[in-house]
Scaffold this active site. Structure first.
Site, PDB file in Angstrom:
ATOM      1  N   THR A  46      -9.239  -4.913   2.421  1.00  0.00           N
ATOM      2  CA  THR A  46      -9.393  -3.454   2.394  1.00  0.00           C
ATOM      3  C   THR A  46     -10.530  -3.056   1.463  1.00  0.00           C
ATOM      4  O   THR A  46     -10.762  -3.709   0.428  1.00  0.00           O
ATOM      5  CB  THR A  46      -8.080  -2.780   1.938  1.00  0.00           C
ATOM      6  OG1 THR A  46      -8.304  -1.378   1.826  1.00  0.00           O
ATOM      7  CG2 THR A  46      -7.564  -3.283   0.605  1.00  0.00           C
ATOM      8  N   LYS A  94      -3.834  -7.107  -1.640  1.00  0.00           N
ATOM      9  CA  LYS A  94      -5.010  -7.629  -0.925  1.00  0.00           C
ATOM     10  C   LYS A  94      -6.000  -8.282  -1.903  1.00  0.00           C
ATOM     11  O   LYS A  94      -6.706  -9.217  -1.542  1.00  0.00           O
ATOM     12  CB  LYS A  94      -5.705  -6.495  -0.162  1.00  0.00           C
ATOM     13  CG  LYS A  94      -4.840  -5.828   0.895  1.00  0.00           C
ATOM     14  CD  LYS A  94      -5.143  -6.355   2.275  1.00  0.00           C
ATOM     15  CE  LYS A  94      -4.407  -5.582   3.342  1.00  0.00           C
ATOM     16  NZ  LYS A  94      -4.510  -6.177   4.660  1.00  0.00           N
ATOM     17  N   SER A 135      -3.095   0.801  -5.821  1.00  0.00           N
ATOM     18  CA  SER A 135      -1.684   0.858  -5.397  1.00  0.00           C
ATOM     19  C   SER A 135      -1.210  -0.591  -5.351  1.00  0.00           C
ATOM     20  O   SER A 135      -2.026  -1.523  -5.300  1.00  0.00           O
ATOM     21  CB  SER A 135      -1.524   1.501  -4.006  1.00  0.00           C
ATOM     22  OG  SER A 135      -1.936   0.588  -2.996  1.00  0.00           O
ATOM     23  N   TYR A 155       0.060  -1.951  -2.891  1.00  0.00           N
ATOM     24  CA  TYR A 155      -0.431  -2.494  -1.613  1.00  0.00           C
ATOM     25  C   TYR A 155      -1.869  -2.993  -1.761  1.00  0.00           C
ATOM     26  O   TYR A 155      -2.187  -4.131  -1.426  1.00  0.00           O
ATOM     27  CB  TYR A 155      -0.356  -1.434  -0.493  1.00  0.00           C
ATOM     28  CG  TYR A 155      -1.412  -1.682   0.543  1.00  0.00           C
ATOM     29  CD1 TYR A 155      -1.305  -2.782   1.396  1.00  0.00           C
ATOM     30  CD2 TYR A 155      -2.570  -0.891   0.627  1.00  0.00           C
ATOM     31  CE1 TYR A 155      -2.321  -3.069   2.319  1.00  0.00           C
ATOM     32  CE2 TYR A 155      -3.569  -1.161   1.534  1.00  0.00           C
ATOM     33  CZ  TYR A 155      -3.436  -2.247   2.372  1.00  0.00           C
ATOM     34  OH  TYR A 155      -4.432  -2.546   3.255  1.00  0.00           O
ATOM     35  N   HIS A 156      -2.753  -2.103  -2.251  1.00  0.00           N
ATOM     36  CA  HIS A 156      -4.158  -2.512  -2.349  1.00  0.00           C
ATOM     37  C   HIS A 156      -4.299  -3.736  -3.264  1.00  0.00           C
ATOM     38  O   HIS A 156      -5.120  -4.623  -3.010  1.00  0.00           O
ATOM     39  CB  HIS A 156      -5.015  -1.349  -2.868  1.00  0.00           C
ATOM     40  CG  HIS A 156      -5.233  -0.249  -1.858  1.00  0.00           C
ATOM     41  ND1 HIS A 156      -4.517   0.920  -1.864  1.00  0.00           N
ATOM     42  CD2 HIS A 156      -6.083  -0.140  -0.805  1.00  0.00           C
ATOM     43  CE1 HIS A 156      -4.921   1.707  -0.867  1.00  0.00           C
ATOM     44  NE2 HIS A 156      -5.871   1.086  -0.208  1.00  0.00           N
TER      45      HIS A 156
END
Ligand SMILES: O=c1ccn([C@@H]2O[C@H](COP(=O)(O)OP(=O)(O)O[C@H]3O[C@H](CS(=O)(=O)O)[C@@H](O)[C@H](O)[C@H]3O)[C@@H](O)[C@H]2O)c(=O)[nH]1
Length: 484
Positions: free
Chosen positions: A235, A276, A270, A272-273
């Protein structure tokens, strides 16, 4: 009514799409191949209870196009045409992990259409999240089995299906050994920043699922498919919003008189980020240590819904999320405009990101596969075509809406996230163009068609799902329950 988000229900029974698997023998699906595995490394969220069923491996082939018919047959491992520009005598095989999701489904169909032999690997958990949170796609979506059957009926092309959890290494190993992919495209991650910020269990689930899943893919490649090329969806959010230009993966720095090219600094915002970011480090390390070949596609925010393939039949339709957890900015704004909800600009609206049309997502993945990394090479491509601030998107949607007779208003919503609302942003994105990407830039006609699409399905919109409900600051260890 209390929702099932914290109840240890089996996702494979909850979802109508997979009911046939749970009872496949009794439904006459005795031609499904099963590999019964023992242990599961399932997630720390209460998906663990699914593992007894989910760690069975299902290999299915669609045999019939008739809607509602559920027979599946086992067919030889052949299919597809020679992929264009490839010299070997057999079609290249691509495993699409997460092939039932928004980007994954569009990509699986696109690659199948281009003559690649495609297998989808998916645990269908994205559908479970909707059930748990009481959300739904704007567009009705068919079960994965019906999607694949319809594709076969329309095109004659077969897509194999492996249903299971890549965090279960035995399942993944069997899928690799059976399919023997030349490339593995990995979309199989929890991809929502707000979802990862709901509470502790969702944060832990996201990082466990994403980091361990990717580690398992790397180990499977090392053990069973050394030549396989990993195309991993990263991302742009890995970089954050630094006050200098963002390069494609690496930055050349001179420090105290010495110069080196180093990974570009990561400032994700976040859990989530951050998952990655952790993936990127693990992949880069295994490229060095084991000679894995990998491409990290640092994708921006995707918009749109139709691709050439998904537009062929309503059973091939892609999902379109507009809710405050899974919906992304431009798609959300178009749906909001269609139902007369003010556009939800968070904070000052100067948040700038790279954006791309879903038709370019599928093109970029195809380009990465057709031009693989070398053994031991860790490549990073920034995968977006244009930059917009949230305010710019709101203006574009307002203008496009006016042309269709929609009176679109914008409202500044207190920002539920912790992020810069006014900042410098200039990210490089030339490597995919150099490989031949011809972008579909955001045009009036695309906005018109996305808005018309949203208007077409506006009766399916649950307006209660539009406002953001997840706060970066307020999240805590206490499990967040959902009730209606
Ligand atoms: O109603 C909304 C929704 C979003 N935003 C703002 O728009 C920006 C983008 O948010 P988003 O929800 O569209 O996208 P994001 O959470 O960043 O995540 C999405 O886009 C990422 C690419 S990127 O943003 O990191 O480049 C992917 O990795 C993720 O999987 C995908 O869900 C953020 O500043 C957000 O605060 C609003 O102002 N209003």
């Amino acid at each position: 009514m209390r929702m099932a988000n914290l109840v240890a229900n089996c996702g494979f029974c909850l979802s109508p799409a997979v009911k046939t698997h749970c009872s496949s023998q009794s439904h006459g699906h005795n031609n499904v191949i099963r590999f019964q595995n023992s242990k599961s490394s399932a997630s720390s969220l209460n998906l663990r209870s699914c593992s007894k069923r989910s760690n069975k491996l299902f290999v299915t082939r669609a045999s019939s196009a008739v809607q509602g018919q559920t027979n599946v047959t086992q067919t030889p491992l052949t299919g597809g045409q020679q992929a264009s520009g490839q010299s070997s005598s057999r079609p290249k095989k691509v495993m699409v992990i997460g092939g039932d999701g928004y980007c994954g489904w569009a990509t699986a169909l696109h690659l199948s259409n281009k003559g690649y032999e495609v297998a989808i690997v998916d645990n269908l958990v994205r559908r479970l999240f909707d059930h748990q949170l009481g959300l739904d796609s704007l567009t009705p979506i068919a079960s994965i089995q019906n999607r694949i059957r319809r594709w076969k009926a329309l095109t004659g092309k077969t897509i194999q299906l492996f249903i299971g959890d890549i965090c279960d290494f035995e399942f993944l190993s069997e899928a690799f050994k059976s399919f023997e992919p030349d490339s593995a495209v990995h979309f199989g991650e929890q991809r929502s920043a707000p979802y990862s910020m709901i509470d502790r269990s969702r944060a832990v689930y996201t990082q466990h699922n994403n980091v361990i899943g990717t580690l398992n893919v790397l180990f499977a490649m090392k053990e069973y498919s050394e030549e396989c090329h990993l195309v991993k969806l990263g991302t742009m959010g890995e970089y954050g919003t630094p006050n200098i230009d963002i390069e494609e993966g690496f930055l050349t720095i001179t420090h105290n008189g010495r110069t080196d090219t180093l990974p570009y600094p990561k400032q994700a915002s976040s859990f989530y980020h951050l998952s990655k970011v952790h993936d990127s480090h693990n992949i880069a390390f295994t490229c060095k240590a084991w000679g894995i070949r990998a491409t990290d596609l640092n994708q921006g925010v995707v918009y749109g819904v139709r691709t050439d393939e998904t537009a062929m039949h309503e059973e091939l339709s892609n999902r379109l999320d507009y809710d405050g957890v899974f919906g992304t900015a431009l798609n959300r704004f178009c749906v909001q405009a269609a139902v007369g909800h003010p556009l939800t600009v968070y904070g000052k609206g100067g948040q700038t990101r790279g954006y791309l049309d879903i038709r370019d997502t599928v093109q970029c993945v195809e380009l990465a596969i057709a031009n693989p990394a070398k053994p031991g090479e860790f490549r990073v491509f920034n995968q977006f075509t244009e930059q917009f601030s949230v305010n710019e998107l709101a203006s574009l949607v307002t203008a496009a809406g006016a042309k269709l007779g929609l009176e679109v208003q914008t409202k500044s919503v207190p920002n539920p996230r912790v992020e810069a609302e006014e900042h410098y942003y200039n990210a490089k994105h030339s490597k995919l163009s150099e490989l031949g990407l011809v972008p579909h830039l955001l045009s009036d006609s695309l906005l018109d068609s996305l808005l018309n699409f949203a208007v077409q399905y506006k009766d399916r919109v649950d307006t209660a799902q539009i406002m953001p409900s997840v706060s970066w600051k307020k999240m805590g260890a206490k499990p967040k329950t959902v009730s209606v």
